[in-house]
Every structure is written in C-alpha cells, then in structure tokens.
Design an enzyme around this catalytic site. Structure first.
Site, PDB file in Angstrom:
ATOM      1  N   LYS A  13      -0.695  52.598 -31.441  1.00  0.00           N
ATOM      2  CA  LYS A  13      -0.910  52.301 -29.836  1.00  0.00           C
ATOM      3  C   LYS A  13       0.084  52.935 -29.202  1.00  0.00           C
ATOM      4  O   LYS A  13       1.094  53.640 -29.750  1.00  0.00           O
ATOM      5  CB  LYS A  13      -0.902  50.788 -29.969  1.00  0.00           C
ATOM      6  N   ARG A  87      -4.469  46.412 -43.573  1.00  0.00           N
ATOM      7  CA  ARG A  87      -3.834  45.277 -43.068  1.00  0.00           C
ATOM      8  C   ARG A  87      -2.585  44.734 -43.512  1.00  0.00           C
ATOM      9  O   ARG A  87      -1.587  44.301 -42.832  1.00  0.00           O
ATOM     10  CB  ARG A  87      -5.021  44.337 -42.835  1.00  0.00           C
ATOM     11  N   ARG A 107       4.737  47.423 -39.008  1.00  0.00           N
ATOM     12  CA  ARG A 107       4.912  46.668 -37.539  1.00  0.00           C
ATOM     13  C   ARG A 107       6.263  46.296 -37.559  1.00  0.00           C
ATOM     14  O   ARG A 107       7.059  46.365 -36.177  1.00  0.00           O
ATOM     15  CB  ARG A 107       3.948  45.463 -37.372  1.00  0.00           C
ATOM     16  N   ASN A 117       3.042  46.536 -30.745  1.00  0.00           N
ATOM     17  CA  ASN A 117       2.920  46.266 -32.211  1.00  0.00           C
ATOM     18  C   ASN A 117       2.595  47.540 -33.089  1.00  0.00           C
ATOM     19  O   ASN A 117       2.213  47.301 -34.397  1.00  0.00           O
ATOM     20  CB  ASN A 117       2.349  44.734 -32.781  1.00  0.00           C
ATOM     21  N   HIS A 120      -2.896  49.265 -35.087  1.00  0.00           N
ATOM     22  CA  HIS A 120      -4.084  48.432 -35.326  1.00  0.00           C
ATOM     23  C   HIS A 120      -4.710  48.689 -36.608  1.00  0.00           C
ATOM     24  O   HIS A 120      -4.753  49.946 -36.971  1.00  0.00           O
ATOM     25  CB  HIS A 120      -5.338  48.844 -34.167  1.00  0.00           C
TER      26      HIS A 120
HETATM   27  O1  DGI Z   1      -5.614  41.868 -35.918  1.00  0.00           O
HETATM   28  P1  DGI Z   1      -4.263  42.068 -35.318  1.00  0.00           P
HETATM   29  O2  DGI Z   1      -3.962  43.184 -34.386  1.00  0.00           O
HETATM   30  O3  DGI Z   1      -2.941  41.613 -36.233  1.00  0.00           O
HETATM   31  O4  DGI Z   1      -4.360  40.782 -34.353  1.00  0.00           O
HETATM   32  P2  DGI Z   1      -5.547  40.193 -33.408  1.00  0.00           P
HETATM   33  O5  DGI Z   1      -6.744  40.642 -33.741  1.00  0.00           O
HETATM   34  O6  DGI Z   1      -5.266  38.558 -33.379  1.00  0.00           O
HETATM   35  O7  DGI Z   1      -4.921  40.566 -31.802  1.00  0.00           O
HETATM   36  C1  DGI Z   1      -5.272  41.873 -31.230  1.00  0.00           C
HETATM   37  C2  DGI Z   1      -4.310  42.394 -30.372  1.00  0.00           C
HETATM   38  O8  DGI Z   1      -4.197  41.539 -29.459  1.00  0.00           O
HETATM   39  C3  DGI Z   1      -2.996  42.448 -31.554  1.00  0.00           C
HETATM   40  O9  DGI Z   1      -2.517  43.670 -32.303  1.00  0.00           O
HETATM   41  C4  DGI Z   1      -1.815  42.574 -30.396  1.00  0.00           C
HETATM   42  C5  DGI Z   1      -2.667  41.371 -29.305  1.00  0.00           C
HETATM   43  N1  DGI Z   1      -2.099  40.130 -29.271  1.00  0.00           N
HETATM   44  C6  DGI Z   1      -2.597  39.059 -30.063  1.00  0.00           C
HETATM   45  N2  DGI Z   1      -2.192  37.938 -29.703  1.00  0.00           N
HETATM   46  C7  DGI Z   1      -1.670  38.195 -28.478  1.00  0.00           C
HETATM   47  C8  DGI Z   1      -1.457  39.545 -28.351  1.00  0.00           C
HETATM   48  N3  DGI Z   1      -0.953  40.155 -27.049  1.00  0.00           N
HETATM   49  C9  DGI Z   1      -0.357  39.337 -26.330  1.00  0.00           C
HETATM   50  N4  DGI Z   1       0.074  39.839 -25.253  1.00  0.00           N
HETATM   51  N5  DGI Z   1      -0.242  37.869 -26.720  1.00  0.00           N
HETATM   52  C10 DGI Z   1      -0.784  37.530 -27.636  1.00  0.00           C
HETATM   53  O10 DGI Z   1      -0.629  36.156 -28.029  1.00  0.00           O
END
Ligand code: DGI
Length: 154
Positions: A13, A87, A107, A117, A120
């Site tokens: 990212k 993952r 991460r 973070n 992806h």
């Molecule tokens: O699969 P992940 O990337 O671990 O997480 P996810 O599919 O639940 O969410 C996708 C992305 O969205 C994640 O990498 C970062 C962002 N994100 C997730 N939860 C939050 C978030 N961004 C913000 N600002 N706040 C959140 O609560």
C-alpha cells in the site's frame, strides 16, 4: 493439510511503497515466489472497484481515498497454501496491534496503524482470482477494457 501450490494476490500500500525493497526481500525469505509485480497508481474509480466488498463499511471512503493517494505495488505470489500463509505473514489488520501480538509479521514491521498497514492480501480463492485479474488482466479482459489501469499521474 492440502499443501498445494497456489497463487495469491499481494499489494504493498502507499505508506510502504518506499520500503518495497525490504518488503520484497521479506516476502522471498518467507518462502513465496513473486511471479508478477508492477507499480501502479489507481484513480478513485478503480480504488472503489477494487475495494467494493467493503462498500457500506464506515471506513470505505477513507480506504478508497487512501489507496488512490499514491502508487501501490501489486504482486502475484506463488507458494504452498499461499492464500492462508500470506495472510498469516501479514498479521493483524492494525499494525499497532500487530506489533503487540505478532511482532514478526509484515504489518508489525512495515506498517503504521489500522489504515496505513503496509500491505493487502486476498482472503479467499475467489478474491485472489478477482484481484489478480484486476491488476494482471488476461488478454481477453484487456480487450474488454472494463478495468483500465493507469500509470502514475504527474
Ligand atoms: O483483510 P484486512 O486487510 O486485514 O482487513 P479488512 O478486510 O477488514 O479491511 C480492509 C482494509 O480496510 C484494511 O487493510 C485497512 C482498512 N480498515 C479496516 N478496518 C478499518 C480500516 N481503516 C480504517 N480507517 N478504520 C478501520 O476500522
């Protein structure tokens, strides 16, 4: 456990693109083969499509803006059970949590917080196929021009 050779999609990212050299080394040292890789800048429309599974979530707008804020590095990774293993290597979504709970994770090492973070990873075979096709379209899809990838803007 079925130890099959599998493809997955990985994306560095915008916050971590400056560390892509270290991240490539980390990925390869962890046993993945990088079989395709490119740096691209998504526009807002492309970012919306890429993250459409999160449409309706509170963070969707921020996420789309963030992913379109600078170049990303897209990769195809190949390895045994690569979807689950990638993952696992990523660690928890929030880099601050990752540093506390899984300090060896990508991460934890390269990310900042819940949004920035570092990387992806696809969460299923369906997502992996869709996301690989999004960034590395087959010739048929290139002809359709449904998903247009652009080079970094001036
Ligand atoms: O699969 P992940 O990337 O671990 O997480 P996810 O599919 O639940 O969410 C996708 C992305 O969205 C994640 O990498 C970062 C962002 N994100 C997730 N939860 C939050 C978030 N961004 C913000 N600002 N706040 C959140 O609560």
């Amino acid at each position: 456990v079925n130890k099959r050779r599998q493809r997955t999609f990985a994306m560095v990212k915008p916050d971590a693109v400056s560390k892509v050299g270290e991240i490539v080394t980390f990925i390869q040292d962890s046993g993945f083969e990088i079989t395709q890789m490119k740096m691209v800048k998504l526009d807002q429309e492309q970012a919306k499509i890429f993250y459409e599974e999160h449409l309706g979530r509170s963070f969707y707008r921020d996420l789309v803006e963030y992913i379109a804020s600078g170049p990303v590095v897209a990769m195809e990774l190949v390895g045994n059970d690569s979807i689950a293993n990638w993952r696992k290597l990523l660690g928890p979504t929030d880099s601050e949590v990752a540093r506390l709970e899984v300090p060896d994770s990508l991460r934890a090492k390269f990310g900042t917080n819940n949004q920035k973070n570092a990387a992806h990873g696809s969460d299923s075979t369906f997502s992996a196929l869709r996301e690989l096709e999004f960034f590395f379209p087959s010739e048929d899809n290139k002809k359709q021009q449904n998903i247009r990838l652009v080079t970094p803007k001036e």
